[in-house]
Design a protein around this motif. Structure first.
Motif, PDB file in Angstrom:
ATOM      1  N   VAL A 126      30.418  -4.089   0.695  1.00  0.00           N
ATOM      2  CA  VAL A 126      29.364  -3.171   1.141  1.00  0.00           C
ATOM      3  C   VAL A 126      29.395  -1.899   0.302  1.00  0.00           C
ATOM      4  CG1 VAL A 126      28.487  -1.831   3.083  1.00  0.00           C
ATOM      5  CG2 VAL A 126      29.381  -4.117   3.459  1.00  0.00           C
ATOM      6  N   TYR A 127      30.594  -1.451  -0.061  1.00  0.00           N
ATOM      7  CA  TYR A 127      30.711  -0.280  -0.943  1.00  0.00           C
ATOM      8  C   TYR A 127      30.042  -0.560  -2.286  1.00  0.00           C
ATOM      9  CZ  TYR A 127      32.812   3.094  -4.129  1.00  0.00           C
ATOM     10  OH  TYR A 127      33.006   4.055  -5.086  1.00  0.00           O
ATOM     11  N   GLY A 128      30.250  -1.779  -2.808  1.00  0.00           N
ATOM     12  CA  GLY A 128      29.586  -2.146  -4.059  1.00  0.00           C
ATOM     13  C   GLY A 128      28.069  -2.122  -3.929  1.00  0.00           C
ATOM     14  N   SER A 129      27.558  -2.589  -2.787  1.00  0.00           N
ATOM     15  CA  SER A 129      26.106  -2.548  -2.550  1.00  0.00           C
ATOM     16  C   SER A 129      25.614  -1.111  -2.459  1.00  0.00           C
ATOM     17  CB  SER A 129      25.772  -3.296  -1.259  1.00  0.00           C
ATOM     18  OG  SER A 129      26.161  -4.640  -1.338  1.00  0.00           O
ATOM     19  N   TYR A 130      26.412  -0.265  -1.834  1.00  0.00           N
ATOM     20  CA  TYR A 130      26.042   1.152  -1.724  1.00  0.00           C
ATOM     21  C   TYR A 130      25.959   1.804  -3.097  1.00  0.00           C
ATOM     22  CZ  TYR A 130      27.025   6.141  -1.319  1.00  0.00           C
ATOM     23  OH  TYR A 130      27.014   7.508  -1.491  1.00  0.00           O
ATOM     24  N   VAL A 131      26.936   1.539  -3.944  1.00  0.00           N
ATOM     25  CA  VAL A 131      26.938   2.122  -5.295  1.00  0.00           C
ATOM     26  C   VAL A 131      25.747   1.606  -6.089  1.00  0.00           C
ATOM     27  CG1 VAL A 131      28.190   2.271  -7.476  1.00  0.00           C
ATOM     28  CG2 VAL A 131      29.432   2.453  -5.313  1.00  0.00           C
ATOM     29  N   ALA A 132      25.465   0.293  -5.989  1.00  0.00           N
ATOM     30  CA  ALA A 132      24.340  -0.286  -6.731  1.00  0.00           C
ATOM     31  C   ALA A 132      23.008   0.275  -6.268  1.00  0.00           C
ATOM     32  CB  ALA A 132      24.357  -1.800  -6.568  1.00  0.00           C
ATOM     33  N   THR A 133      22.905   0.652  -4.999  1.00  0.00           N
ATOM     34  CA  THR A 133      21.650   1.164  -4.448  1.00  0.00           C
ATOM     35  C   THR A 133      21.483   2.658  -4.673  1.00  0.00           C
ATOM     36  OG1 THR A 133      21.717  -0.534  -2.719  1.00  0.00           O
ATOM     37  CG2 THR A 133      20.253   1.343  -2.357  1.00  0.00           C
ATOM     38  N   CYS A 134      22.544   3.414  -4.416  1.00  0.00           N
ATOM     39  CA  CYS A 134      22.443   4.871  -4.433  1.00  0.00           C
ATOM     40  C   CYS A 134      22.866   5.502  -5.758  1.00  0.00           C
ATOM     41  CB  CYS A 134      23.288   5.459  -3.298  1.00  0.00           C
ATOM     42  SG  CYS A 134      22.788   4.888  -1.661  1.00  0.00           S
ATOM     43  N   ASN A 135      23.700   4.809  -6.532  1.00  0.00           N
ATOM     44  CA  ASN A 135      24.135   5.351  -7.831  1.00  0.00           C
ATOM     45  C   ASN A 135      24.061   4.254  -8.899  1.00  0.00           C
ATOM     46  OD1 ASN A 135      25.319   8.176  -7.090  1.00  0.00           O
ATOM     47  ND2 ASN A 135      26.221   6.760  -5.594  1.00  0.00           N
ATOM     48  N   PRO A 136      22.893   3.698  -9.137  1.00  0.00           N
ATOM     49  CA  PRO A 136      22.789   2.551 -10.047  1.00  0.00           C
ATOM     50  C   PRO A 136      23.186   2.876 -11.484  1.00  0.00           C
ATOM     51  CG  PRO A 136      20.613   3.404  -9.489  1.00  0.00           C
ATOM     52  CD  PRO A 136      21.584   4.105  -8.600  1.00  0.00           C
ATOM     53  N   PHE A 137      22.961   4.128 -11.929  1.00  0.00           N
ATOM     54  CA  PHE A 137      23.277   4.476 -13.312  1.00  0.00           C
ATOM     55  C   PHE A 137      24.779   4.555 -13.558  1.00  0.00           C
ATOM     56  CE2 PHE A 137      19.011   6.321 -12.613  1.00  0.00           C
ATOM     57  CZ  PHE A 137      18.330   5.630 -13.597  1.00  0.00           C
ATOM     58  N   PHE A 138      25.541   4.802 -12.509  1.00  0.00           N
ATOM     59  CA  PHE A 138      26.998   4.904 -12.643  1.00  0.00           C
ATOM     60  C   PHE A 138      27.708   3.682 -12.079  1.00  0.00           C
ATOM     61  CE2 PHE A 138      25.308   9.222 -12.325  1.00  0.00           C
ATOM     62  CZ  PHE A 138      25.852   9.805 -13.463  1.00  0.00           C
ATOM     63  N   PHE A 222      28.216   2.926   5.248  1.00  0.00           N
ATOM     64  CA  PHE A 222      27.560   2.613   3.975  1.00  0.00           C
ATOM     65  C   PHE A 222      26.176   1.998   4.200  1.00  0.00           C
ATOM     66  CE2 PHE A 222      31.879   2.526   1.841  1.00  0.00           C
ATOM     67  CZ  PHE A 222      31.637   3.674   1.117  1.00  0.00           C
ATOM     68  N   TYR A 223      26.025   1.195   5.247  1.00  0.00           N
ATOM     69  CA  TYR A 223      24.702   0.637   5.542  1.00  0.00           C
ATOM     70  C   TYR A 223      23.729   1.738   5.965  1.00  0.00           C
ATOM     71  CZ  TYR A 223      25.491  -4.378   5.063  1.00  0.00           C
ATOM     72  OH  TYR A 223      25.701  -5.633   4.554  1.00  0.00           O
ATOM     73  N   ILE A 224      24.227   2.724   6.682  1.00  0.00           N
ATOM     74  CA  ILE A 224      23.373   3.859   7.053  1.00  0.00           C
ATOM     75  C   ILE A 224      22.911   4.600   5.793  1.00  0.00           C
ATOM     76  CG2 ILE A 224      23.357   6.120   8.173  1.00  0.00           C
ATOM     77  CD1 ILE A 224      25.179   4.951  10.309  1.00  0.00           C
ATOM     78  N   PHE A 225      23.838   4.792   4.842  1.00  0.00           N
ATOM     79  CA  PHE A 225      23.483   5.455   3.585  1.00  0.00           C
ATOM     80  C   PHE A 225      22.471   4.632   2.795  1.00  0.00           C
ATOM     81  CE2 PHE A 225      27.925   7.486   3.712  1.00  0.00           C
ATOM     82  CZ  PHE A 225      27.425   8.587   4.388  1.00  0.00           C
ATOM     83  N   ILE A 226      22.649   3.304   2.780  1.00  0.00           N
ATOM     84  CA  ILE A 226      21.741   2.434   2.047  1.00  0.00           C
ATOM     85  C   ILE A 226      20.346   2.471   2.668  1.00  0.00           C
ATOM     86  CG2 ILE A 226      21.226   0.031   1.489  1.00  0.00           C
ATOM     87  CD1 ILE A 226      24.258  -0.437   1.240  1.00  0.00           C
ATOM     88  N   ILE A 227      20.266   2.350   3.977  1.00  0.00           N
ATOM     89  CA  ILE A 227      18.963   2.407   4.672  1.00  0.00           C
ATOM     90  C   ILE A 227      18.313   3.757   4.471  1.00  0.00           C
ATOM     91  CG2 ILE A 227      17.843   2.326   6.934  1.00  0.00           C
ATOM     92  CD1 ILE A 227      19.996   0.313   7.795  1.00  0.00           C
ATOM     93  N   SER A 229      18.697   5.701   1.940  1.00  0.00           N
ATOM     94  CA  SER A 229      18.233   5.769   0.564  1.00  0.00           C
ATOM     95  C   SER A 229      16.906   5.043   0.396  1.00  0.00           C
ATOM     96  CB  SER A 229      19.286   5.166  -0.367  1.00  0.00           C
ATOM     97  OG  SER A 229      18.843   5.145  -1.698  1.00  0.00           O
ATOM     98  N   PHE A 230      16.768   3.893   1.052  1.00  0.00           N
ATOM     99  CA  PHE A 230      15.498   3.161   0.988  1.00  0.00           C
ATOM    100  C   PHE A 230      14.357   3.959   1.625  1.00  0.00           C
ATOM    101  CE2 PHE A 230      17.947  -0.929   0.461  1.00  0.00           C
ATOM    102  CZ  PHE A 230      17.400  -1.224  -0.782  1.00  0.00           C
TER     103      PHE A 230
END
Length: 232
Positions: A126-138, A222-227, A229-230
């Motif tokens: 889930v952390y990997g999904s969070y990074v890919a969603t919220c910090n894709p450039f890094f 992390f899911y809260i952060f991902i949602i 961000s969307f």
């Protein structure tokens, strides 16, 4: 002497149980074959599915990314966790439902290792999904340590299991060798000891907060952060 007493060797005021009876399996002979086929089918599907996932990721170069690396690690953990329990359980459908002391400790040790590792591996995914969603450039920079993270997760599982087993080995004097479960789980085993298990119960509660509650709250956060961000 009955079946239980035949497997308890007495030494003075204490008893050393050399063999345990698993009473969680069915006692009805007519149900043994259907249950054997059912659980065998489930186990085969689990093995084929996880091995297929691992081989697909290993042999497909375009899947060599941190997220698929975590997915293959999770598949391996799930495969190992099922293998620790299911084959022994299937054997017990056609033979006596007994397990030796060393087998009991070994099964419980590896079961705890894989349970703890699976909880933290889900949080890592889930952390990997969070990074890919919220910090894709890094993403590539942040997730470049995925191998070290996986090693750390496995070390957590080994440490947690070693602590549980270490304190369990300090217990003595089993009041019975009948385990009311279909495999050697932690709480059913603690119930058969006459000596105080307060420390063991406190240990289970403390480590469960870290190894189950912490990953669960991490996943939720992390899911809260991902949602969020969307929505933004």
């Amino acid at each position: 002497m009955n079946l239980v007493e035949d497997r308890i060797i007495y030494h003075g005021d204490h008893s050393s149980v050399t063999e345990f009876i698993l009473s969680g399996l069915t006692e009805h002979p007519e149900l043994q074959l259907p249950l054997l086929l059912l659980f065998l089918g489930i186990y085969v599907v689990t093995v084929v599915g996880n091995l297929g996932m691992i081989m697909l990721i290993v042999f497909s170069s375009h899947l060599h990314t941190p997220m698929y690396y975590f997915l293959s690690s999770l598949s391996l953990i799930d495969l190992c966790q099922s293998t620790v329990i299911t084959p022994k359980m299937l054997v017990k459908f056609v033979t006596e439902n007994s397990i030796f002391y060393t087998e009991r400790i070994t099964q419980l040790y590896f079961f705890i290792v894989f349970v703890i590792a699976e909880c933290h591996m889900l949080a890592a995914m889930v952390y990997g999904s969070y990074v890919a969603t919220c910090n894709p450039f890094f993403y590539n920079v942040i997730m470049s340590y995925h191998s070290s993270l996986t090693v750390g997760i496995n070390i957590l599982g080994i440490i947690g299991s070693t602590i549980h087993i270490g304190f369990m080995l300090e217990l003595f004097f089993c009041k019975t060798n009948v385990v009311n479960h279909y495999f050697c789980d932690l709480f059913p085993l603690l119930e058969i000891y006459v000596s105080s298990i307060c420390i063991n119960e406190l240990l289970v509660l403390s480590l469960s907060k870290f190894n189950i509650l912490t990953p669960a709250l991490t996943i939720l956060a992390f899911y809260i952060f991902i949602i969020s961000s969307f929505l933004q």
